[in-house]
Design a protein around this motif. Structure first.
Motif, PDB file in Angstrom:
ATOM      1  N   CYS A  18       0.819  -1.218   0.000  1.00  0.00           N
ATOM      2  CA  CYS A  18       0.000   0.000   0.000  1.00  0.00           C
ATOM      3  C   CYS A  18       0.852   1.267   0.000  1.00  0.00           C
ATOM      4  N   LEU A  19       0.242   2.335  -0.509  1.00  0.00           N
ATOM      5  CA  LEU A  19       0.821   3.669  -0.440  1.00  0.00           C
ATOM      6  C   LEU A  19       0.175   4.484   0.676  1.00  0.00           C
ATOM      7  N   ARG A  61       9.399   2.405   1.947  1.00  0.00           N
ATOM      8  CA  ARG A  61      10.140   2.905   0.781  1.00  0.00           C
ATOM      9  C   ARG A  61       9.202   3.208  -0.376  1.00  0.00           C
ATOM     10  N   LEU A  62       8.140   2.401  -0.517  1.00  0.00           N
ATOM     11  CA  LEU A  62       7.194   2.648  -1.604  1.00  0.00           C
ATOM     12  C   LEU A  62       6.489   3.988  -1.404  1.00  0.00           C
ATOM     13  N   THR A  63       6.116   4.293  -0.174  1.00  0.00           N
ATOM     14  CA  THR A  63       5.431   5.567   0.081  1.00  0.00           C
ATOM     15  C   THR A  63       6.332   6.762  -0.204  1.00  0.00           C
ATOM     16  N   ALA A  64       7.644   6.542  -0.270  1.00  0.00           N
ATOM     17  CA  ALA A  64       8.573   7.641  -0.543  1.00  0.00           C
ATOM     18  C   ALA A  64       8.828   7.831  -2.034  1.00  0.00           C
ATOM     19  N   THR A  65       8.353   6.920  -2.880  1.00  0.00           N
ATOM     20  CA  THR A  65       8.542   7.068  -4.323  1.00  0.00           C
ATOM     21  C   THR A  65       7.516   8.036  -4.883  1.00  0.00           C
ATOM     22  N   GLY A  99       7.961   2.869  -8.297  1.00  0.00           N
ATOM     23  CA  GLY A  99       7.309   1.922  -7.403  1.00  0.00           C
ATOM     24  C   GLY A  99       7.386   0.499  -7.916  1.00  0.00           C
ATOM     25  N   PHE A 100       7.131   0.331  -9.217  1.00  0.00           N
ATOM     26  CA  PHE A 100       7.226  -1.011  -9.813  1.00  0.00           C
ATOM     27  C   PHE A 100       8.640  -1.570  -9.699  1.00  0.00           C
ATOM     28  N   GLY A 127       4.709   6.692 -16.538  1.00  0.00           N
ATOM     29  CA  GLY A 127       5.748   7.556 -16.002  1.00  0.00           C
ATOM     30  C   GLY A 127       5.195   8.726 -15.242  1.00  0.00           C
ATOM     31  N   GLY A 128       3.862   8.902 -15.234  1.00  0.00           N
ATOM     32  CA  GLY A 128       3.270  10.022 -14.533  1.00  0.00           C
ATOM     33  C   GLY A 128       3.423   9.872 -13.030  1.00  0.00           C
ATOM     34  N   ALA A 129       3.257  10.993 -12.314  1.00  0.00           N
ATOM     35  CA  ALA A 129       3.372  10.956 -10.865  1.00  0.00           C
ATOM     36  C   ALA A 129       2.120  10.343 -10.261  1.00  0.00           C
TER      37      ALA A 129
END
Length: 284
Positions: free
Chosen positions: A27-28, A111-115, A121-122, A258-260
């Motif tokens: 999860c994010l 770490r994923l939440t920081a991307t 993320g992938f 590639g979008g945010a």
């Protein structure tokens, strides 16, 4: 591997339907609240990492604005190589993946939440899976039997598959139970059900309505009534009722890769070398 973010969805209960793949979500946000039934959902705690075995009834998931994360469909025969235990040992009522992923799973969530992009993320999750991977392949007869069953869309007779891989049906059933926790006939039913569900969903997104008769025929059911009975067993309600419930607000966007983060109802699909490796434990 699918990235999702829903910014303005109504608070509701989503039904996570059974399939022949293992769901792995990082999860994010604080996590997914999921339970095997509506009553248990009221006290479910958020799981920042979700991992569950091959369940046979719909899981209940709390849907709320702001939910975001990355969801993977893992091959059940790859679970042992990734998490050190067979798919049969995964819970079907407790979805907290931190029990198996431990500190590394919590670190992955942080770490994923920081991307800031889907690609990052992938890549982070793919690298995590590569690092976890240990070559613990299932018996070749089991891997081949799964592949044959999958190629048939779950329609092949278990007796015929057992003969093709050089085992008795009983021995093949033992291997399935030991590795994935379900007999091959049940796995075949899950494959057919998931095929029908996906076809129904695709038809709704494309045409705005469900072609239940067409989905039943494409999945190999004898008729629409047969499909409805299977939906009743696995989803707890008929296919038309499920479609009306799950597609009240269909809004699928498709921004450029590639979008945010931040797209409403966005799904980015990724299938790279790591996904291919996880998807075929037989190494084919």
């Amino acid at each position: 591997m699918v990235g999702y973010r829903a910014l303005a969805v109504p608070e509701a209960v989503h039904l996570g339907l059974p399939s022949a793949t293992v769901t792995f979500i990082v999860c994010l946000d604080e996590g997914v609240r999921a339970a095997p039934d509506a009553r248990s959902l009221a006290t479910a705690r958020p799981a920042p990492v979700l991992l569950g075995g091959l369940h046979l009834s719909a899981s209940h998931v709390r849907q709320q604005p702001g939910q975001a994360g990355v969801q993977l469909a893992l091959h059940p025969l790859a679970v042992r190589s990734l998490f050190g235990v067979p798919c049969a040992d995964l819970g079907v009522e407790d979805y907290d993946g931190l029990a198996l992923t431990g500190p590394r799973g919590r670190e992955l969530h942080e770490r994923l939440t920081a991307t800031s992009t889907w690609q990052d993320g992938f890549a982070l999750i793919a690298d995590h899976l590569r690092d976890r991977y240990r070559d613990r392949r299932p018996r070749p007869e089991l891997a081949r039997a799964w592949r044959l069953l999958e190629e048939s869309g779950g329609r092949a007779r278990v007796e015929d598959i057992a003969r093709q891989v050089g085992l008795t049906p009983r021995h093949l059933g033992t291997l399935f139970h030991r590795e994935v926790g379900r007999p091959p006939k049940t796995v075949a039913r899950l494959m057919r059900f998931d095929h029908a569900r996906r076809r129904i969903a695709a038809g709704i997104r494309r045409n705005g309505h469900a072609d239940l008769a067409g989905a039943a025929a494409a999945a190999g059911y004898t008729d629409q009534a047969h499909l409805s009975r299977e939906f009743g067993r696995f989803a707890g309600l008929p296919p038309a009722a499920w479609a009306a419930r799950e597609f009240r607000n269909v809004q699928d966007a498709a921004p450029a890769p590639g979008g945010a983060w931040g797209h409403e109802h966005t799904r980015h699909h990724h299938r790279g070398p790591a996904a291919a490796r996880m998807g075929d434990p037989a190494g084919a």
